[in-house]
Design an enzyme around this catalytic site. Sequence first.
Site, mmCIF file in Angstrom:
data_model
loop_
_atom_site.group_PDB
_atom_site.id
_atom_site.type_symbol
_atom_site.label_atom_id
_atom_site.label_comp_id
_atom_site.label_asym_id
_atom_site.label_seq_id
_atom_site.Cartn_x
_atom_site.Cartn_y
_atom_site.Cartn_z
ATOM 1 N N ARG A 66 57.059 -22.690 17.921
ATOM 2 C CA ARG A 66 57.244 -23.872 16.696
ATOM 3 C C ARG A 66 57.426 -24.520 16.289
ATOM 4 O O ARG A 66 58.203 -24.114 14.830
ATOM 5 C CB ARG A 66 55.210 -23.804 16.011
ATOM 6 C CG ARG A 66 54.377 -24.746 16.790
ATOM 7 C CD ARG A 66 52.930 -24.643 16.098
ATOM 8 N NE ARG A 66 52.704 -23.007 16.137
ATOM 9 C CZ ARG A 66 51.067 -23.011 16.446
ATOM 10 N NH1 ARG A 66 50.564 -23.696 15.565
ATOM 11 N NH2 ARG A 66 50.111 -22.392 16.937
ATOM 12 N N SER A 74 48.742 -26.394 19.027
ATOM 13 C CA SER A 74 48.191 -26.207 18.884
ATOM 14 C C SER A 74 47.724 -27.060 18.150
ATOM 15 O O SER A 74 47.681 -28.263 18.335
ATOM 16 C CB SER A 74 47.873 -24.644 18.144
ATOM 17 O OG SER A 74 46.425 -23.907 17.425
ATOM 18 N N HIS A 75 47.210 -26.456 16.861
ATOM 19 C CA HIS A 75 46.230 -27.690 15.699
ATOM 20 C C HIS A 75 47.592 -28.915 15.249
ATOM 21 O O HIS A 75 47.030 -29.526 14.122
ATOM 22 C CB HIS A 75 45.632 -27.285 14.689
ATOM 23 C CG HIS A 75 46.334 -25.644 13.971
ATOM 24 N ND1 HIS A 75 46.876 -24.966 14.794
ATOM 25 C CD2 HIS A 75 46.817 -26.435 12.754
ATOM 26 C CE1 HIS A 75 47.533 -24.324 13.676
ATOM 27 N NE2 HIS A 75 47.823 -24.905 12.738
ATOM 28 N N LYS A 94 54.597 -20.360 24.111
ATOM 29 C CA LYS A 94 53.960 -19.065 23.786
ATOM 30 C C LYS A 94 54.232 -18.437 24.737
ATOM 31 O O LYS A 94 53.769 -19.058 26.085
ATOM 32 C CB LYS A 94 52.309 -18.871 23.672
ATOM 33 C CG LYS A 94 51.707 -19.647 21.983
ATOM 34 C CD LYS A 94 49.965 -19.128 21.647
ATOM 35 C CE LYS A 94 49.307 -19.728 22.520
ATOM 36 N NZ LYS A 94 47.858 -20.134 21.563
ATOM 37 N N ASP A 135 40.541 -27.841 18.773
ATOM 38 C CA ASP A 135 41.453 -28.178 18.132
ATOM 39 C C ASP A 135 42.556 -28.521 19.226
ATOM 40 O O ASP A 135 42.534 -28.293 20.654
ATOM 41 C CB ASP A 135 42.370 -26.709 17.474
ATOM 42 C CG ASP A 135 43.077 -25.640 18.527
ATOM 43 O OD1 ASP A 135 42.361 -25.504 18.757
ATOM 44 O OD2 ASP A 135 43.397 -25.075 17.878
ATOM 45 N N ASP A 194 44.505 -27.008 21.596
ATOM 46 C CA ASP A 194 45.306 -26.327 22.880
ATOM 47 C C ASP A 194 43.061 -25.630 22.858
ATOM 48 O O ASP A 194 43.805 -24.859 23.947
ATOM 49 C CB ASP A 194 45.510 -25.261 22.950
ATOM 50 C CG ASP A 194 45.311 -24.808 21.666
ATOM 51 O OD1 ASP A 194 44.796 -24.882 20.611
ATOM 52 O OD2 ASP A 194 46.428 -23.287 22.319
ATOM 53 N N ASP A 237 41.421 -23.235 21.500
ATOM 54 C CA ASP A 237 40.966 -22.071 21.064
ATOM 55 C C ASP A 237 40.365 -22.007 19.520
ATOM 56 O O ASP A 237 39.768 -20.910 19.196
ATOM 57 C CB ASP A 237 42.777 -20.983 21.261
ATOM 58 C CG ASP A 237 43.772 -21.539 19.717
ATOM 59 O OD1 ASP A 237 43.580 -22.472 19.630
ATOM 60 O OD2 ASP A 237 44.283 -20.517 20.583
ATOM 61 N N ARG A 238 40.318 -22.924 19.124
ATOM 62 C CA ARG A 238 39.622 -23.323 17.462
ATOM 63 C C ARG A 238 38.590 -23.811 17.582
ATOM 64 O O ARG A 238 38.082 -25.017 19.135
ATOM 65 C CB ARG A 238 40.393 -23.419 16.396
ATOM 66 C CG ARG A 238 41.492 -22.878 16.321
ATOM 67 C CD ARG A 238 42.546 -23.802 15.023
ATOM 68 N NE ARG A 238 43.567 -22.841 14.790
ATOM 69 C CZ ARG A 238 44.678 -22.315 13.793
ATOM 70 N NH1 ARG A 238 43.686 -23.935 12.639
ATOM 71 N NH2 ARG A 238 45.294 -22.202 13.337
ATOM 72 N N THR A 274 46.774 -11.411 10.587
ATOM 73 C CA THR A 274 46.650 -12.567 10.973
ATOM 74 C C THR A 274 46.877 -13.027 12.879
ATOM 75 O O THR A 274 48.444 -12.614 13.249
ATOM 76 C CB THR A 274 46.825 -13.934 10.059
ATOM 77 O OG1 THR A 274 46.357 -13.728 8.582
ATOM 78 C CG2 THR A 274 46.819 -14.758 10.833
ATOM 79 N N LYS A 291 41.856 -16.607 21.673
ATOM 80 C CA LYS A 291 40.208 -17.238 21.543
ATOM 81 C C LYS A 291 39.967 -18.793 21.825
ATOM 82 O O LYS A 291 40.969 -19.120 22.908
ATOM 83 C CB LYS A 291 40.420 -17.446 20.028
ATOM 84 C CG LYS A 291 42.146 -18.811 19.197
ATOM 85 C CD LYS A 291 42.162 -18.495 17.795
ATOM 86 C CE LYS A 291 43.133 -19.339 17.130
ATOM 87 N NZ LYS A 291 44.438 -18.730 17.271
HETATM 88 C C1 VG1 Z 1 47.136 -19.897 11.761
HETATM 89 C C2 VG1 Z 1 46.145 -19.036 11.315
HETATM 90 C C3 VG1 Z 1 45.396 -17.846 12.585
HETATM 91 C C4 VG1 Z 1 45.364 -18.577 13.843
HETATM 92 C C5 VG1 Z 1 47.520 -19.133 13.926
HETATM 93 C C6 VG1 Z 1 47.473 -19.467 15.665
HETATM 94 O O1 VG1 Z 1 48.421 -18.705 11.435
HETATM 95 O O2 VG1 Z 1 45.897 -18.915 9.763
HETATM 96 O O3 VG1 Z 1 44.481 -17.232 12.041
HETATM 97 O O4 VG1 Z 1 45.529 -17.791 14.353
HETATM 98 O O5 VG1 Z 1 47.571 -20.282 12.703
HETATM 99 O O6 VG1 Z 1 46.051 -20.330 15.322
HETATM 100 P P1 VG1 Z 1 49.211 -19.473 10.229
HETATM 101 O O7 VG1 Z 1 50.724 -18.593 10.604
HETATM 102 O O8 VG1 Z 1 49.628 -20.139 10.003
HETATM 103 O O9 VG1 Z 1 48.233 -19.097 8.918
HETATM 104 V V1 VG1 Z 1 46.373 -21.592 16.866
HETATM 105 O O10 VG1 Z 1 45.128 -22.332 17.649
HETATM 106 O O11 VG1 Z 1 47.171 -22.718 15.803
HETATM 107 O O12 VG1 Z 1 47.263 -21.259 18.094
HETATM 108 CO CO CO Z 2 45.331 -23.393 18.887
#
Ligand code: VG1
Ligand code: CO
Length: 543
Positions: free
Chosen positions: A22, A113-114, A126, A277, A279, A281-282, A344, A376
Amino acid sequence: MQTLTVSTVPFDGQRPGTSGLRKKVALFRQAHYLENFIQSIFDSLPGFEGQTLVVGGDGRFYNREAIQTILKIAAANGVKQVLLGRGGLLSTPAASYVIRKHGAFGGIVLSASHNPGGPDGDFGIKYNVSNGGPAPEAVTEAIYACTRKIERYRILDAPDVCLDGNAALRLGNMTIEMLDPVSDYQSLMETLFDFDKIRALFASGFSTRYDAMSAVTGPYAQAIIEGALGAPDGTVLNATPLPDFGGHHPDPNLIHARSLYELMMSEQAPAFGAASDGDGDRNLIIGKGMFVTPSDSLAILCAHAHLVPGYRAGLAGIARSMPTSRAADRVAERLGVPCFETPTGWKFFGNLLDAGMVTICGEESAGTGSNHIREKDGLWAVLFWLNLLAERRLSVLDIVREHWRQHGRHFYARHDYEEIDADAATELITRLRTILVGLPGRERNGYRIVMADDFAYTDPIDGSVSRHQGIRILFQNDSRIVFRLSGTGTAGATLRVYLERYEPNPALHGVDIHAAVADLGKIADEIGEVQLRTGRSAPSVVT
Ligand code: VG1
Ligand code: CO
């Protein structure tokens, strides 16, 4: 069409983090940057020649350009077939399902993602393996090793293909099948949930707002919630995926989904509010007047799983990421099933799910999912909630309060210090590691430390060990503080401080979350020297 072999040199920093590579869009757009990473995926994977690959993304800025490059590199490296989400779109959960359903070798999912999108925002890639889940660490490390020594990439010298048609295309010897991004996923949801019951709920006037945050789930939610389930038009907000998400962070939390939150706390609130979010998954779940923390949501879904067709047979086990509150552990105990604590990132659930040892998994960061796929799944969590509301015919508020009465309440908050100095962040964690052994026995304000460690995880299936996954500090009264550094940020470092306090007494469940964990916040600051070392007097985001 000719295959070109292009000379290149390695870029630093192409190690995948919690969820893929990312980076800022500008970095990805440099000559050879994307190409190097994609070629490294192929260089590190034995046996993909002649196989099928799934490709799709969350539609963010640079999605379409990146897909053109990926298709040409895939063709030049001998991939036989690509299954492509039409328009270059596939939510992360849909991509996971498509890989599984079509027996693909793997998939390349384009998403940050977010994280925000647009030319100044973030982009990400990914790689998912054949079980549909994120590549495990052994694979991401092998990809990274290839990025360190890459000297050339192969790419087909061909014009761009049209991403928006229905007909299959050819690129050299490779075929590209166009998939409707929604239909496979929708059929899967129909097998898991009682669509008739949810339809009846909507028919009775039950009102919902689902904020797709101008990201990928808009078309999915419109087809399923407004289409198949008959919710009124307008139930899905911000339903058109936009390359810059309308200038917002597609992060379904109380900061970035503020307008939904305010609506849900107002007099005019519908019965149920949700968001997902970038993509898909949240998830965010808010009832009228009641925000459900993701950790509570995980526990409540597990406790109600027997009401939902896909899970009527019961749960084999539950898994949660280490920082996620232990509300799910209490449900597992009550159900008499094991509860696993993993690092995580969804990649750590894959082996447990494949081995049939767990059925539902979740993370405090608003990710919940099950053995139906290996990612997720935001919309899945929303449909699960709708199914249980249709069964129980109680408000979200009543369901949550009932859950606390039965299991006790885990007050929970996460304090993020974003974009802090990377060296200072590393030093903060390193210092904590060195003082851990002296912490047990220390006491402040009635909080006595009974255990402190640097979380390490041994995968029970393949025996692989992941160390340094976060500092855990456990108190005698079942409270907990966790410190870890984010693996998804693209600027500086982000320190996450997770605060959790357990309250068994229902008479004390009405306290405001942030007041409930305020003492723990002070203790965390003291033990971690957070203000001193980050130079911040307060966290940038509290969720
Ligand atoms: C964050 C979250 C983690 C999640 C990851 C990817 O990671 O804490 O729980 O699995 O994002 O989610 P980090 O290393 O920044 O804490 V997604 O929906 O951004 O692919
Ligand atoms: Co996501």
